[in-house]
Design a protein around this motif. Structure first.
Motif, short mmCIF file in Angstrom:
data_model
loop_
_atom_site.label_atom_id
_atom_site.label_comp_id
_atom_site.label_asym_id
_atom_site.label_seq_id
_atom_site.Cartn_x
_atom_site.Cartn_y
_atom_site.Cartn_z
N ALA A 1 53.79 30.39 35.53
CA ALA A 1 53.91 29.51 36.88
C ALA A 1 55.32 29.41 37.06
N ILE A 2 55.67 29.86 38.43
CA ILE A 2 57.16 29.59 38.59
C ILE A 2 57.19 28.57 39.60
N ASN A 3 57.53 27.56 39.53
CA ASN A 3 57.50 26.18 40.47
C ASN A 3 59.09 25.57 40.45
N HIS B 1 70.87 21.77 43.59
CA HIS B 1 70.20 21.10 42.49
C HIS B 1 68.51 21.19 42.33
N SER B 2 68.05 21.61 43.15
CA SER B 2 66.48 22.10 43.26
C SER B 2 66.47 23.39 42.49
N LYS B 3 65.76 23.36 41.48
CA LYS B 3 65.96 24.51 40.77
C LYS B 3 64.55 25.27 40.41
N LEU B 4 64.26 26.20 39.69
CA LEU B 4 63.03 26.84 39.55
C LEU B 4 62.86 26.57 37.88
N ALA B 5 61.66 26.34 37.53
CA ALA B 5 60.99 26.16 36.26
C ALA B 5 59.92 27.18 36.01
N ILE B 6 59.73 27.42 34.79
CA ILE B 6 58.59 28.64 34.46
C ILE B 6 57.87 28.01 33.48
N TRP B 7 56.60 28.05 33.69
CA TRP B 7 55.45 27.60 32.80
C TRP B 7 54.68 28.63 32.45
N VAL B 8 54.27 28.59 31.05
CA VAL B 8 53.09 29.64 30.71
C VAL B 8 51.92 29.02 30.12
N ARG C 1 66.07 37.02 47.03
CA ARG C 1 65.34 37.84 46.17
C ARG C 1 64.83 37.17 44.86
N TRP C 2 65.56 35.98 44.77
CA TRP C 2 65.38 35.35 43.44
C TRP C 2 65.41 36.03 42.14
N PRO C 3 66.44 36.93 41.93
CA PRO C 3 66.68 38.05 40.82
C PRO C 3 66.38 37.21 39.47
N GLU C 4 67.04 36.09 39.44
CA GLU C 4 67.05 35.43 37.84
C GLU C 4 65.50 34.80 37.53
N ALA C 5 64.82 34.33 38.45
CA ALA C 5 63.40 33.94 38.22
C ALA C 5 62.69 35.23 38.03
N THR C 6 62.75 36.36 38.49
CA THR C 6 61.86 37.61 38.20
C THR C 6 62.33 38.15 36.75
N ALA C 7 63.82 38.13 36.46
CA ALA C 7 64.12 38.30 35.09
C ALA C 7 63.29 37.76 34.09
N VAL C 8 63.27 36.39 34.24
CA VAL C 8 62.73 35.69 33.04
C VAL C 8 61.10 35.93 32.88
N VAL C 9 60.50 36.17 34.11
CA VAL C 9 59.14 36.60 34.04
C VAL C 9 58.91 37.86 33.66
N LYS C 10 59.88 38.82 33.90
CA LYS C 10 59.74 40.13 33.22
C LYS C 10 59.75 40.17 31.56
N ASN C 11 60.77 39.14 31.29
CA ASN C 11 61.04 38.99 29.60
C ASN C 11 59.92 38.40 29.03
N ILE C 12 59.24 37.52 29.89
CA ILE C 12 58.03 37.00 29.17
C ILE C 12 56.99 37.91 29.17
N LEU C 13 56.64 38.74 30.24
CA LEU C 13 55.81 39.62 30.23
C LEU C 13 55.89 40.85 29.24
N GLN C 14 57.15 41.32 29.27
CA GLN C 14 57.64 42.30 27.88
C GLN C 14 56.94 41.71 26.41
N LEU D 1 55.71 24.05 29.84
CA LEU D 1 57.14 24.33 30.24
C LEU D 1 57.77 25.40 29.09
N VAL D 2 58.41 26.58 29.79
CA VAL D 2 59.35 27.29 28.82
C VAL D 2 60.76 27.25 29.39
N ALA D 3 60.88 27.52 30.71
CA ALA D 3 62.17 27.81 30.95
C ALA D 3 62.55 26.74 32.30
N ALA D 4 63.82 26.39 32.40
CA ALA D 4 64.04 25.74 33.66
C ALA D 4 65.63 25.97 34.05
N GLY D 5 65.91 25.26 34.90
CA GLY D 5 67.59 25.47 35.50
C GLY D 5 67.64 26.58 36.09
#
Lengths: 358, 421
Positions: A184-186, A256-263, A290-303, A279-283
């Protein structure tokens, strides 16, 4: 405005779906025997009667303009008996009884730029909320983030190369309308609301706002001679719950509103009981378009999941087996004090054992 | 008058890439739609959206808009930057309840699209997270006209605000061999019993019904619904031993090991044994109907015939006390006869009435149960305690138990009653 007498509504509620159901589904309602998965994006269901129905699942942009809606209907009319079913993740499903119609249907769909896939152990369509296009409290634009992410994950949607299905969700505020997901990307706000004290008295019902705060950090106050509200910033958890009932308490912040990633959210009862995401990642920067930073974290977890999980393990099952320390090791994500829960009931989330992997 | 075109360099970047682009769709409306009104509205919308992308802020605020006779169903949106983007300064969304199970004919979709084009922006979503068809973007006048038109041919508004919300159900018996109940029947019966509570928001907060046909819970009911109805069965699962062997043989020489690793050892209650002759034995008494083995071997394993539902209460997401899963309040309920359906509706009425009386403002059912305790809730809705409601019994000894003897007596009486029934 016309001066005609207003029309009284017909309170018909939820329409009966049977009238819009493919006749083979109507005929075999409750009488299905088994299903197969002949290829990604395609399901074959066989009924006790021997009837079969073939489903072709299609990813779209979800927010449909009428031209696209009619284009999808045209495909349905020409290739798929005139019936359309929508999945709860907003995919279109075409249903045909003749297997010979499947390939021409897929060709028609892909020729128009829609994507066939999203079945079985694929990365399913990201389930998402609306964002800046329409919501009144969004910290980001889920629609844009999802489009950007699906551009990168499209091969995982079109193929079935994951250990089990992956449901991804996005949400534009911490209310998390996108819901639980394997990933989840929130939005995660990191600063207390900025209050426009000139407006609070006229716009906000102050007791309601005080009551809405999960940590009792808001209290009534007179500011510049006007009734307003103040926030105990030491107590404030920056959740944004006060913002919907009181828009002058602006929580969204460009910086200061960031994205956090939950799994590990999983709604199924299969194997283990349903689980909430962790929670696994924030900040992560909220970085349109295009939110490339969030996509990179998601791809890393998927990999990491794809490489290490066993067949049929969802992300929560996988982490349950390998343990959280190894999850952070495999994904190279930092483990911080913020990962340790301090909300009510949080001691139950701590390791009260010597179960430790070496 | 030529429409104003706004520069949208950031949004333009969302037109690249292989996934279909919603921005391209909105631009098509702006550039190619025959109706000048839609061109102007969507152009203005793109302008405001670009402004949001640039400043990373949203600019919509709520308000009060409804249709004659109702108090909800519309998400009012007024722009805070309406002077810069005047054509979309009112951009309300209309929530319309889809047919149960989300089935459509193309002619019905076209009819909805035609109506929306007359009064709205030409943008719609199937479906929002609550389960509604979202018709996105019209002014106050358009709301009434559009509703009047679609209401005449069988569509009604969904819920918005503190009310019973639009219900959802999985694909279910229409196309799934796992289905153990009539999802769409339950869905419609429940939500349509509460149309007044859908259309006139007067409850503490939202209340959602969701129905899944089996414990795979594709509808996310346990996580998201105040009342979750999940199909299940209580007799033995059906095993087609020939198909078990076919699955094993199809994997070649590793077949046996594959199904030991992926089916037998994944069973959460160790209820499966793969025998030496590649037949499967199921300890049905200890099976918890998790669905995993059925999912892996759908040709070989099927739910039994004694179908019913499990009912859970109080699922919800974050606001205000954190996410809550639903809790079992009825382990098994038959759903065969009209009386079975009626008693489910009666239970829902008890649940909503008790919560309407006792819930605090903005408090979901699950939060109320957290505050008052499950036992008080069960007494309030007239449901007896059952060990299936708990993961494990109480751990804390700090409890007053001077009613023990009577409570134990009640249990034995209920047992005796069930045995004689």
């Amino acid at each position: 405005m016309s001066n005609d007498k207003p029309r009284s509504p017909i309170e018909s509620g939820c329409p009966d779906g049977f009238q819009y159901m493919h006749p083979v589904m109507r005929k075999n309602y409750g009488q299905w025997k088994f299903h197969e998965h002949p290829q990604p994006g395609v399901l074959r269901h066989v009924a006790n009667s021997g009837d079969e129905i073939w489903t072709v699942r299609v990813g779209t942009q979800r927010i449909l303009d009428v031209f696209s809606l009619r284009e999808l209907c045209d495909i349905g009319d020409e290739f798929a008996d005139g019936y359309i079913h929508f999945t709860i993740r907003s995919n279109v499903e075409y249903l045909v009884t003749d297997p010979a119609k499947v390939e021409p249907l897929i060709k028609a769909i892909t020729d128009k730029g829609y994507i066939v896939g999203g079945t079985k152990n694929s990365v399913a369509m990201i389930s998402h909320t609306q964002g800046w296009l329409h919501c009144d409290i969004p910290g980001t634009d889920a629609s844009g983030a999802v489009k950007s992410m699906m551009d990168e994950l499209i091969d995982e949607f079109r193929n079935c190369n994951m250990p089990n299905r992956v449901h991804i969700t996005t949400s534009c505020c911490q209310i998390n309308c996108g819901g639980q997901g394997d990933i989840a990307i929130n939005i995660q706000h990191t600063k207390p609301p900025k209050i426009n004290h000139d407006l609070v008295a006229n716009i906000c019902e102050r007791p309601t706002v005080v009551a809405r705060c999960p940590v009792a950090a808001i209290r009534p106050a007179m500011v510049n001679g006007k009734p307003s509200l103040e926030v105990d910033e030491k107590k404030c958890i920056c959740c944004g719950a006060c913002f919907p009932p009181c828009p002058p308490m602006q929580i969204n912040d460009a910086e200061h509103s960031k994205l956090a990633i939950w799994v590990g959210g999983n709604h199924s009862n299969a194997r283990s009981k349903p689980t909430f995401q962790k929670l696994v990642a924030a900040g992560i920067p909220n970085n349109p378009p295009r939110w490339p930073e969030a996509t990179a974290v998601v791809k890393n977890i998927l990999q990491a999941y794809k490489e290490d999980a066993q067949d049929w393990e969802r992300i929560n099952d996988w982490i349950e087996r390998i343990g959280w320390p190894r999850f952070f090791e495999k994904t190279n994500l930092p483990f911080t004090k913020y990962h340790i829960d301090n909300w009510r009931g949080s001691r139950n989330s701590l390791n009260a054992s010597t179960h430790i992997r070496f | 008058m030529a429409k104003k075109i706004y520069e949208t360099p950031m949004l333009d970047e969302l037109e690249s890439g292989p996934w279909p682009s919603f921005i391209s769709g909105i631009k098509k409306l702006r550039d190619d739609h025959p109706d000048e009104r839609i061109q102007e509205v969507t152009s203005s919308l793109l302008g405001q959206l670009e402004h949001s992308y640039e400043t990373r802020k949203g600019y919509w605020k709520g308000g009060t808009v409804s249709v004659f006779g109702y108090g909800g169903g519309i998400i009012p949106r007024f722009s805070e930057v309406g002077s810069a983007f005047p054509e979309s300064k009112e951009f309300h969304t209309i929530r319309v309840q889809p047919p149960a199970g989300n089935y459509y004919t193309t002619s019905m979709l076209r009819q909805l699209g035609d109506s929306w084009e007359k009064y709205g922006s030409g943008l719609q979503t199937f479906h929002g997270q609550t389960g509604n068809i979202m018709f996105i973007g019209t002014d106050t006048d358009g709301v009434q006209h559009f509703f009047d038109e679609v209401n005449e041919y069988g569509f009604d508004l969904g819920g918005a605000g503190p009310c019973v919300r639009t219900a959802m159900s999985c694909v279910g018996a229409a196309r799934c061999e796992m289905s153990c109940t009539n999802e769409h029947g339950i869905h419609r019966l429940l939500v349509n019993n509460f149309t007044d509570d859908v259309h006139r928001p007067a409850l503490p907060y939202k209340f959602k019904f969701k129905v899944s046909g089996c414990p795979n819970d594709c509808q996310n009911a346990i996580e998201r619904a105040d009342m979750a109805i999940i199909g299940t069965w209580r007799d033995d699962m059906k095993v087609n031993q020939d198909e078990v062997k076919n699955y094993i043989n199809a994997k070649g020489e590793n077949g046996r090991q594959y199904y030991l690793d992926n089916v037998v050892s994944r069973c959460p209650t160790n209820s499966l044994t793969l025998n030496d002759d590649n037949t499967l034995t199921v300890d049905n008494h200890n099976c918890v109907r998790c669905m995993h083995c059925l999912n892996v071997m759908p040709k070989a394993l099927h739910p039994g015939d004694d179908h019913g539902v499990t009912v859970l209460v109080g699922g919800k997401r974050t606001l205000k006390i954190g996410g809550l899963m639903g809790t079992v309040i009825l382990p098994f309920k038959k759903m065969d006869t009209e009386e079975d359906f009626e008693s489910l509706v009666e239970l829902a009425e008890e649940m909503i009435d008790f919560w309407a009386e006792n819930g605090l403002e903005h408090e979901r059912t699950g939060e109320m149960i957290e505050r008052i305790g499950l036992v008080n809730y069960l007494e309030g809705i007239g449901v007896e305690v059952d060990p299936n409601m708990v993961g494990h019994p109480r751990e804390s000894s700090y409890v007053r138990m001077d009613g023990w003897d009577e409570e134990a007596e009640k249990w034995f009486e209920r047992k005796a009653e069930a045995a004689s029934a």
